[in-house]
Scaffold this active site. Structure first.
Site, PDB file in Angstrom:
ATOM      1  N   HIS A  68       0.839  -1.205   0.000  1.00 46.05           N
ATOM      2  CA  HIS A  68       0.000   0.000   0.000  1.00 46.05           C
ATOM      3  C   HIS A  68       0.874   1.256   0.000  1.00 46.05           C
ATOM      4  CE1 HIS A  68      -3.597   2.346   1.659  1.00 46.05           C
ATOM      5  NE2 HIS A  68      -2.583   3.135   1.977  1.00 46.05           N
ATOM      6  N   GLU A  69       1.868   1.291   0.888  1.00 40.52           N
ATOM      7  CA  GLU A  69       2.722   2.471   0.990  1.00 40.52           C
ATOM      8  C   GLU A  69       3.652   2.607  -0.216  1.00 40.52           C
ATOM      9  OE1 GLU A  69       2.022   4.663   3.144  1.00 40.52           O
ATOM     10  OE2 GLU A  69       0.617   3.369   4.210  1.00 40.52           O
TER      11      GLU A  69
ATOM     12  N   HIS B  13       1.708   4.261  -2.832  1.00 47.32           N
ATOM     13  CA  HIS B  13       1.716   5.718  -2.655  1.00 47.32           C
ATOM     14  C   HIS B  13       2.984   6.319  -3.257  1.00 47.32           C
ATOM     15  CE1 HIS B  13      -1.855   6.584  -0.385  1.00 47.32           C
ATOM     16  NE2 HIS B  13      -1.522   5.859   0.677  1.00 47.32           N
TER      17      HIS B  13
ATOM     18  N   GLU C  19      -6.241   6.689  -0.959  1.00 44.07           N
ATOM     19  CA  GLU C  19      -6.136   5.486  -0.146  1.00 44.07           C
ATOM     20  C   GLU C  19      -6.759   4.281  -0.866  1.00 44.07           C
ATOM     21  OE1 GLU C  19      -4.794   4.940   3.349  1.00 44.07           O
ATOM     22  OE2 GLU C  19      -3.685   6.353   2.116  1.00 44.07           O
TER      23      GLU C  19
END
Length: 365
Positions: free
Chosen positions: A144-145, A148, A195
């Site tokens: 997930h990060e 980003h 997100e």
């Protein structure tokens, strides 16, 4: 499609616990949620945002931020939190992120993770998160990060963090807080949508939907999986969307405005929907946009995709307010056409305002 059998770390010794598909040259466009892109476009169009952003880019204490984490957190490496370091390198290998961003573990009982930084992204996870999640759940969070980082979200996230603190400091100045909060509100709206994109990246890295679901449930309800059920958790999301009347719809909007993240049940439902979609399957089959094609991407196509997403959201939404919007517009299908015309400059019904010479020309989205 190539299986992930080793990372690209300093010695190439990264060996994931099981084989996963990797995506050479994948563009962030492959997993970005349409609402993420359209919210970012709207943010950039916000009056005064460019001026504030350019000013802050030169003023934000990024070096100080890096030194703070270096001095008061634990940097993940082969010698410290080695299992997280392996996951990080594996995530970068799967998403083909050439430079592995530094990652820190900071003492905080609240489960959280973030990707910040203007020049280069930094990933930070809290001890509360590390202690809460198992290996596969943590892998999805690190993916997930990294998502980003690949999407370039860290820049705007850093600006949001700074402006949120600034809003508190200038609250006593008459009207001084109004301009700052307008930008903070727009940034939060974008970040909530980003997100959803990063959740998709986490699934591409972890390639285990059940682990992603478990992680979201734990963030919502703590480490009590034996007391929780994925299907019941997803039913909460459906009940949240469909329940109540127009007053509840307004309250939902007010509740979400101060948040940086979407509600957890909503994230779970959105991710499950995408995991079962044809778009996700195409990526897993090796058919996805490449980074070297980004420069040739049509902005109009992005607008069209965003408009189609919003039209479909209104058409299928069970929320009372969205149903009312559809009814007022003459039906969700008609509203979808108007949204597409608004974003793409297409023509509406013959003789309507969207036709040649009408008011339905290209929009400043």
């Amino acid at each position: 499609m190539t299986d992930s059998t080793g990372g690209t770390g300093s010695g190439g010794e990264n060996q994931p616990s099981r084989q996963r598909r990797r995506f050479p040259g994948i563009s962030s466009r492959a997993y970005e949620h349409p609402a993420d892109r359209s919210a970012l476009v709207a943010l950039r169009k916000l009056s005064g945002f460019d001026t504030v952003f350019k000013a802050l880019s030169g003023l934000l204490p990024e070096r100080s931020l890096r030194l703070l984490f270096l001095s008061d957190s634990v940097r993940v490496s082969d010698a410290q939190f080695a299992h997280l370091h392996t996951m990080l390198r594996d995530a970068c290998y799967i998403l083909d992120l050439e430079k592995v961003p530094p990652m820190y573990v900071t003492q905080d009982p609240k489960p959280n993770a973030m990707c910040i930084g203007l020049d280069e992204p930094i990933i930070v996870v809290t001890t509360g998160l590390v202690e809460l999640l198992d290996e596969e759940e943590m892998r999805a969070v690190i993916g997930h990060e990294v998502g980003h980082a690949l999407s370039g979200h860290s820049v705007y996230r850093t600006v949001l963090l700074f402006l949120t603190g600034l809003a508190v400091k200038v609250a006593w100045i008459p009207l001084g807080n109004v301009a700052v909060m307008a930008i903070v509100t727009a940034l939060r709206e974008w970040f909530r949508k980003s997100e959803l994109s990063a959740d998709r990246a986490g699934l591409l890295v972890g390639q285990d939907l059940r682990a992603s679901m478990r992680g979201l449930m734990k963030i919502a309800g703590g480490n009590h999986l034996h007391e929780m059920n994925v299907d019941a958790f997803l039913e909460q999301a459906e009940e949240y969307e469909a329940g109540g009347d127009l007053r509840d719809s307004v309250l939902k909007i007010l509740n979400v405005l101060p948040r940086s993240h979407p509600f957890t049940t909503v994230r779970a439902a959105e991710l499950k929907k995408w995991a079962e979609s044809r778009d996700h399957q195409r990526i897993m089959d090796g058919h996805y946009p490449r980074r070297d094609e980004d420069k040739d991407t049509s902005v109009t196509d992005s607008f069209r995709e965003s408009a189609s997403h919003y039209a479909e959201s209104v058409r299928t939404s069970k929320d009372p307010l969205m149903k009312l919007v559809g009814d007022i517009a003459g039906g969700a299908g008609d509203l979808g056409g108007k949204l597409r015309d608004r974003f793409t400059g297409g023509t509406g019904n013959p003789g309507g305002s969207g036709g040649p010479g009408g008011s339905g020309g290209p929009a400043n989205a």
